[in-house]
Design a protein around this motif. Structure first.
Motif, short mmCIF file in Angstrom:
data_model
loop_
_atom_site.label_atom_id
_atom_site.label_comp_id
_atom_site.label_asym_id
_atom_site.label_seq_id
_atom_site.Cartn_x
_atom_site.Cartn_y
_atom_site.Cartn_z
N UNK A 147 14.27 31.41 8.78
CA UNK A 147 13.52 31.81 9.44
C UNK A 147 12.30 32.66 9.95
N UNK A 148 12.87 33.50 9.50
CA UNK A 148 12.29 34.67 9.53
C UNK A 148 12.11 35.26 11.11
N UNK A 149 12.35 37.04 10.92
CA UNK A 149 11.73 37.66 12.43
C UNK A 149 10.93 36.69 13.24
N UNK A 150 11.77 36.92 14.61
CA UNK A 150 10.60 36.05 15.71
C UNK A 150 10.81 36.60 16.59
N UNK A 151 9.65 36.34 18.24
CA UNK A 151 10.01 36.96 19.65
C UNK A 151 10.78 35.14 19.87
N UNK A 152 11.85 35.70 20.98
CA UNK A 152 12.67 34.16 21.41
C UNK A 152 12.56 35.30 23.02
N UNK A 153 11.99 34.26 23.81
CA UNK A 153 12.91 34.27 25.41
C UNK A 153 13.89 33.62 25.62
N UNK A 154 14.81 34.30 26.51
CA UNK A 154 16.16 33.84 27.30
C UNK A 154 16.31 32.88 27.88
N UNK A 155 16.78 32.14 28.37
CA UNK A 155 17.16 31.04 29.36
C UNK A 155 17.79 32.23 30.76
N UNK A 156 18.29 33.52 30.42
CA UNK A 156 19.01 34.97 31.04
C UNK A 156 17.76 35.65 31.33
N UNK A 157 16.54 35.42 31.30
CA UNK A 157 15.90 36.51 31.27
C UNK A 157 15.32 37.16 30.15
N UNK A 158 14.44 38.37 29.85
CA UNK A 158 14.56 39.34 28.83
C UNK A 158 14.07 38.74 27.18
N UNK A 159 13.76 39.71 26.47
CA UNK A 159 12.21 38.66 25.26
C UNK A 159 13.74 39.44 23.50
N UNK A 160 14.05 39.41 23.49
CA UNK A 160 14.54 39.63 21.76
C UNK A 160 13.65 39.21 20.46
N UNK A 161 14.20 40.30 19.49
CA UNK A 161 12.90 40.13 18.96
C UNK A 161 14.19 39.64 17.09
N UNK A 162 14.26 39.37 16.14
CA UNK A 162 14.92 38.45 15.29
C UNK A 162 15.60 37.34 14.84
N UNK A 163 16.73 37.17 14.38
CA UNK A 163 17.71 37.85 13.40
C UNK A 163 16.78 38.07 12.29
N UNK A 164 17.64 39.15 11.69
CA UNK A 164 17.24 39.40 10.06
C UNK A 164 18.13 37.98 9.55
N UNK A 165 18.81 38.82 8.05
CA UNK A 165 19.15 38.37 7.45
C UNK A 165 20.27 38.73 6.63
N UNK A 166 21.55 40.15 6.45
CA UNK A 166 21.93 40.57 5.62
C UNK A 166 23.34 39.91 5.47
N UNK A 167 23.55 40.24 4.04
CA UNK A 167 24.86 39.73 3.79
C UNK A 167 25.71 40.89 4.14
N UNK A 168 26.66 40.03 4.83
CA UNK A 168 27.57 40.76 5.74
C UNK A 168 29.12 40.50 5.44
#
Length: 400
Positions: A256-277
């Motif tokens: 879905x592409x890099x995005x901004x998401x709030x978490x229920x425990x508080x705080x804000x995250x950016x991501x995820x990307x998609x890199x071969x693991x």
């Protein structure tokens, strides 16, 4: 059904949802969940963004579209019933330039066919009303998209299984499954034990291809793991996003592409990307290397066909993985005020992406049944959202 036994392999949210559905529907059967780790939800369930998807992206008529629609309602009701976190903070899917408008229009049609609840197309002024620090030409507003704690849900499901008389065995890795008469024998690593079950449901996530092949001999599709790395917004700017801000996804990829998401425990995250693991189970800030996992990917013809087609995208993703500035350059198109000085590296998830021999990335859920064994061969996002609906689908199709 009394006297029958079912083994569920995998203590993530999908496996636990299946086990719960079995105990609810058939109270007389013996249900055992086998989880190789010493805790539940240790892999994909415990390393995703916690989003309850509303069904915007999925091809109408697909299993993903059907089970996501059913699953979002079931998860919401489950959280209410068990007093678990559930917040409908809403999502904007934002087009920022004219080149994205055709994809944006197609996405709106898809979401409409999927009857995403409350979905509206809005312009720049309404974008600012909903997310004052976001920018764009147009957006799809999904007010019912929510966030939750999937680990807490998984743990509660496990409690229900045990309360109904089932077993949840931690630290119990299933290494092989053999057909035996009208049932199966499961080989367990610890103590070289063997367990018998009349039915087996494989919900092994990142290991689904390996265990599935043991049962049906099918070497395809192969799991190619993609590492999704997150950044955490720190300081006062973590309050600049109220809910979620997503890009218009590229239809060539199931990501879905890099995005901004709030978490229920508080705080804000950016991501995820998609890199071969090169390690299916490396969740730290730095990527890992597991020789067995790396060889499984690099010896798969489908991987190289995929790489030849999409290598430019792969290079761009690696660049973002190595450079926070590069990573954020994409995200800042949507929320310009959050820059490299406002984030820190967080953890990562690993997506179990099924890839066919011809190099195509399987987009839909893939659930295969053969003679009392059901194998969930491909269940990436929105599997957590859909977990209770996937469980209904699997149990509906069991042949006793």
């Amino acid at each position: 059904m009394s006297g029958q036994s079912v083994a569920v392999v995998g203590g993530g949210i999908v496996g636990l949802a299946v086990a719960r559905e079995l105990t609810r529907r058939f109270p007389g059967i013996a249900v055992t969940v086998f989880e190789k780790e010493d805790r539940l939800a240790a892999h994909q369930t415990g390393h995703n963004s916690g989003v309850v998807h509303a069904g915007i992206y999925y091809r109408p008529g697909s299993l993903k579209a059907e089970l996501c629609a059913r699953g979002r309602d079931l998860i919401r009701d489950y959280c209410v019933e068990h007093d678990l976190p559930y917040e409908e903070c809403g999502k904007l899917v934002v087009a920022v330039d004219q080149g994205e408008v055709p994809r944006f229009d197609a996405l709106e049609r898809t979401a409409g066919e999927n009857q995403v609840p409350g979905l509206r197309r809005i312009g720049p002024e309404e974008i600012r009303e909903i997310e004052p620090h976001a920018v764009g030409l147009a957006a799809l507003h999904s007010p019912r998209t929510a966030i939750t704690d999937y680990v807490a849900i998984a743990r509660r499901m496990a409690q229900e299984v045990e309360e109904a008389g089932g077993q949840v065995l931690l630290g119990t890795e299933v290494t092989d499954v053999f057909r035996s008469g009208r049932g199966s024998r499961l080989q367990v690593a610890a103590g070289d034990q063997v367990h018998h079950a009349d039915h087996v449901v494989l919900c092994a996530g990142l290991q689904s291809d390996r265990l599935g092949r043991r049962v049906d001999g099918q070497r395809e599709p192969r799991i190619v793991p993609f590492r999704g790395e997150y950044l955490r917004v720190v300081g006062p700017k973590q309050d600049l996003v109220r809910g979620m801000v997503y890009p218009v996804p590229d239809p060539r990829y199931p990501f879905l592409g890099v995005h901004f998401t709030r978490r229920v425990g508080g705080g804000l995250e950016v991501g995820p990307n998609a890199v071969l693991a090169l390690d299916r189970e490396a969740y730290g800030v730095r990527p890992g290397l597991d020789l067995r996992d790396a060889l499984a990917t690099l010896t798969h013809p489908g991987f190289w066909r995929m790489a030849r087609t999409h290598w430019r995208t792969g290079v761009r993703e690696v660049r973002g993985s190595l450079s926070t500035s590069s990573y954020l350059r994409t995200a800042q198109r949507y929320v310009p005020e959050i820059g490299p000085a406002d984030v820190e590296r967080a953890g990562a998830g690993v997506r179990a992406q099924a890839v066919a021999r011809d190099g195509s990335l399987l987009d839909d859920f893939a659930i295969v049944s053969t003679e009392r064994v059901t194998s969930v061969r491909n269940a990436p996002s929105p599997a957590a959202t859909s977990s209770l609906a996937i469980a209904e689908y699997v149990v509906d199709r069991l042949v006793w």
